[in-house]
Design an enzyme around this catalytic site. Structure first.
Site, PDB file in Angstrom:
ATOM      1  N   HIS A   1       0.836  -1.197   0.000  1.00 22.41           N
ATOM      2  CA  HIS A   1       0.000   0.000   0.000  1.00 22.41           C
ATOM      3  C   HIS A   1       0.870   1.245   0.000  1.00 22.41           C
ATOM      4  O   HIS A   1       1.912   1.285   0.650  1.00 22.41           O
ATOM      5  CB  HIS A   1      -0.915   0.005   1.223  1.00 22.41           C
ATOM      6  CG  HIS A   1      -2.113  -0.888   1.065  1.00 22.41           C
ATOM      7  ND1 HIS A   1      -3.347  -0.421   0.707  1.00 22.41           N
ATOM      8  CD2 HIS A   1      -2.248  -2.230   1.187  1.00 22.41           C
ATOM      9  CE1 HIS A   1      -4.211  -1.434   0.625  1.00 22.41           C
ATOM     10  NE2 HIS A   1      -3.557  -2.542   0.906  1.00 22.41           N
ATOM     11  N   PRO A   2       0.448   2.261  -0.724  1.00 19.97           N
ATOM     12  CA  PRO A   2       1.253   3.491  -0.805  1.00 19.97           C
ATOM     13  C   PRO A   2       1.093   4.352   0.443  1.00 19.97           C
ATOM     14  O   PRO A   2       0.112   4.226   1.184  1.00 19.97           O
ATOM     15  CB  PRO A   2       0.666   4.190  -2.031  1.00 19.97           C
ATOM     16  CG  PRO A   2      -0.776   3.768  -2.023  1.00 19.97           C
ATOM     17  CD  PRO A   2      -0.772   2.332  -1.546  1.00 19.97           C
TER      18      PRO A   2
ATOM     19  N   ALA B   1      -8.272   7.014  -6.456  1.00 18.78           N
ATOM     20  CA  ALA B   1      -9.653   7.440  -6.226  1.00 18.78           C
ATOM     21  C   ALA B   1      -9.958   7.532  -4.737  1.00 18.78           C
ATOM     22  O   ALA B   1     -10.654   8.448  -4.287  1.00 18.78           O
ATOM     23  CB  ALA B   1     -10.610   6.468  -6.903  1.00 18.78           C
TER      24      ALA B   1
ATOM     25  N   GLN C   1      -7.840   8.102  -2.181  1.00 19.90           N
ATOM     26  CA  GLN C   1      -7.192   9.250  -1.542  1.00 19.90           C
ATOM     27  C   GLN C   1      -7.841  10.557  -1.985  1.00 19.90           C
ATOM     28  O   GLN C   1      -8.028  11.473  -1.177  1.00 19.90           O
ATOM     29  CB  GLN C   1      -5.705   9.243  -1.853  1.00 19.90           C
ATOM     30  CG  GLN C   1      -4.964   8.059  -1.228  1.00 19.90           C
ATOM     31  CD  GLN C   1      -3.479   8.306  -1.061  1.00 19.90           C
ATOM     32  OE1 GLN C   1      -3.028   9.446  -1.011  1.00 19.90           O
ATOM     33  NE2 GLN C   1      -2.718   7.221  -0.927  1.00 19.90           N
TER      34      GLN C   1
ATOM     35  N   PHE D   1       1.633   3.463   6.982  1.00 19.84           N
ATOM     36  CA  PHE D   1       0.392   3.666   7.722  1.00 19.84           C
ATOM     37  C   PHE D   1      -0.780   3.388   6.788  1.00 19.84           C
ATOM     38  O   PHE D   1      -0.843   3.906   5.673  1.00 19.84           O
ATOM     39  CB  PHE D   1       0.320   5.101   8.228  1.00 19.84           C
ATOM     40  CG  PHE D   1      -0.980   5.452   8.893  1.00 19.84           C
ATOM     41  CD1 PHE D   1      -1.234   5.070  10.200  1.00 19.84           C
ATOM     42  CD2 PHE D   1      -1.958   6.164   8.205  1.00 19.84           C
ATOM     43  CE1 PHE D   1      -2.444   5.398  10.815  1.00 19.84           C
ATOM     44  CE2 PHE D   1      -3.165   6.490   8.807  1.00 19.84           C
ATOM     45  CZ  PHE D   1      -3.399   6.104  10.123  1.00 19.84           C
TER      46      PHE D   1
ATOM     47  N   ALA E   1      -8.547   2.914   6.012  1.00 23.35           N
ATOM     48  CA  ALA E   1      -9.581   2.937   4.975  1.00 23.35           C
ATOM     49  C   ALA E   1     -10.090   4.367   4.861  1.00 23.35           C
ATOM     50  O   ALA E   1     -10.951   4.803   5.633  1.00 23.35           O
ATOM     51  CB  ALA E   1     -10.712   1.979   5.316  1.00 23.35           C
ATOM     52  N   VAL E   2      -9.530   5.108   3.906  1.00 20.89           N
ATOM     53  CA  VAL E   2      -9.820   6.538   3.832  1.00 20.89           C
ATOM     54  C   VAL E   2     -11.298   6.803   3.534  1.00 20.89           C
ATOM     55  O   VAL E   2     -11.825   7.854   3.890  1.00 20.89           O
ATOM     56  CB  VAL E   2      -8.921   7.230   2.777  1.00 20.89           C
ATOM     57  CG1 VAL E   2      -7.468   7.159   3.196  1.00 20.89           C
ATOM     58  CG2 VAL E   2      -9.119   6.619   1.409  1.00 20.89           C
TER      59      VAL E   2
END
Length: 466
Positions: A366-367, A385, A387, A418, A421-422
């Site tokens: 994950h970025p 999408a 973020q 880190f 789930a945005v």
């Protein structure tokens, strides 16, 4: 490739609005099984007499013999019970569907005429009322076609609904092959549903007078009335709460047509008529309504995909980790996995059963949030999408610098990025969680990161599946 053939999901947890006519809170449907003259009997070419659903305690089939007592019980249904039931329905002006055994209808022309004069639906209950569990598909198919032919001959119309009753595992597929507006050989739901392109209008074995003739059944009319009333009340309340359903009641002329039972049916019918917003319908009416308002949902179902298509479609649900979809494909997938929740469950099983290093590789794939990859436009389409949805693509210089500092400190302490789930959060709540969680020990954070990875996967699946 293991695929589970049963559908354990149905309509799912969300309340499906059936959109009953005029906003009805419940659809009440009565079935009158007309089997008298179609039951097992050596006169009908059967190997033995009937032994099912009669007043005879401990009844057993008599091989190669007529069973006079059994025959007379069935005759009561045609001679007396039917007319008592017919008078009640016509007096109260309540429609009905008849499950008519074709050979029984052929032997009862006056009863058939009364059914048609009352505008009852006459659906097919097969050629003879016998058990098909040991029949070959070819023999069952032949009987089905003969039932349709004879039914059409004696009624003047091809049957539009089908119910075998004592069916085989092949029955519904054979009926779908022949083509009916609906098939009723299911007890799986309180609403109609699609079996491929075949509409199923489920039947009932609990709200059914057959329990007057079975162990642990009804001993009196009061028990039958109470059970029907309680069922109606529960379903009516669900309808008032926006979750309207269908209530089926199954009847047999030789059972409910007895004087000691018919009054219980009358009390229930009058009770149901005393409520507003009740739709009394024939099964064909329900089938036509369902076809008009609830066509089958067509989409590429995960459980029916080949491996290449499955991995291509779902390989990116867990970031840069197609091996999870590859392993999930080999699970016992079925209709329950053709939803976001169902497929998420299968994918998460493979993620959770993976080694620590494998799960760490997923987490590490994950970025960073608002990191260098985002600035360079090198995120996956899903991550970009997600973020952007939280406003992380519109940060001020100070906000971006704060996030990048938090990213660096977090990775330095824990060894992985880190993850949150945005789509469950806002820009402010993400930063607050970042600042709170950075102080956790690495074991705690890894467990939390894995939970967040699963949550991100759930969101991605909800974009693709029901």
């Amino acid at each position: 490739m293991t695929r589970y053939q049963r559908d354990m999901r149905g309509h799912g947890p969300d309340a499906l609005d059936p959109k009953w006519p005029n906003g009805a809170k419940i659809a009440v449907q009565f079935v009158i099984n007309y089997e008298e003259g179609g039951e097992n009997c050596v006169l009908h070419g059967d190997a033995a007499s009937e032994a099912f659903l009669s007043e005879i305690v401990g009844a057993a089939a008599w091989p190669d013999q007529r069973h006079w007592n059994m025959e007379s019980v069935y005759e009561y249904g045609a001679r007396a019970g039917f007319w008592r039931v017919h008078r009640l329905f016509t007096e109260l002006n309540i429609p009905a569907t008849v499950y008519g055994v074709a050979s029984a209808l052929a032997r009862s022309p006056e009863q058939l005429c009364a059914m048609q004069t009352a505008q009852w639906e006459v659906a097919s209950h097969g050629l003879k009322w016998i058990d098909y569990k040991d029949h070959t598909p070819e023999d069952e198919r032949a009987d089905m076609h003969e039932a349709i032919r004879l039914h059409t001959e004696v009624t003047g119309e091809r049957p539009r609904g089908w119910y075998t009753g004592r069916c085989s595992v092949h029955t519904v597929d054979l009926a779908a092959e022949v083509g009916f507006d609906y098939v009723a050989d299911s007890y799986a739901d309180d609403l109609p549903y699609w079996y491929g392109e075949q509409l199923i209008v489920p039947y009932t074995l609990d709200c059914n007078d057959m329990r007057f003739a079975t162990p642990q059944g009804f001993n009196s009319g009061d028990q039958f009335f109470t059970y029907l009333k309680d069922s109606f009340d529960a379903l009516y309340a669900e309808g008032e709460a926006g979750r309207a359903k269908m209530m089926s009641i199954g009847l047999h002329c030789r059972l409910i047509g007895r004087p000691g039972r018919i009054m219980a049916l009358r009390r229930f019918m009058e009770y149901a008529q005393g409520h507003a917003d009740v739709w009394f319908a024939r099964r064909i009416d329900i089938a036509q309504h369902w076809k008009a308002h609830h066509r089958p949902m067509r989409f590429d179902r995960p459980s029916q995909m080949n491996k290449a298509a499955f991995i291509s479609t779902y390989g990116g649900i867990f970031e840069h980790s197609p091996w999870i979809a590859e392993r999930a494909f080999d699970l016992e997938l079925g209709a329950a996995h053709d939803s976001a929740t169902g497929l998420h469950h299968a994918l998460c099983r493979m993620f959770r059963s993976a080694s620590h290093d494998e799960r760490l590789s997923v987490v590490s794939a994950h970025p960073d949030l608002a990191g260098k990859l985002a600035s360079a436009g090198k995120l996956t389409a899903e991550s970009s999408a997600e973020q952007a949805g939280a406003g992380l693509d519109l940060l001020s210089d100070d906000e971006r610098a704060a996030f990048q500092n938090l990213n660096a400190d977090y990775v330095k302490k824990h060894g992985f990025p880190f993850i949150i789930a945005v789509r469950d959060n806002t820009k402010a709540s993400i930063q607050a969680a970042f600042e709170r969680r950075i102080g956790n020990d690495t074991e705690t954070e890894f467990a939390e990161a894995c939970k967040q990875v699963e949550r991100i996967a759930k969101w991605r699946l909800m974009d693709l599946l029901p």
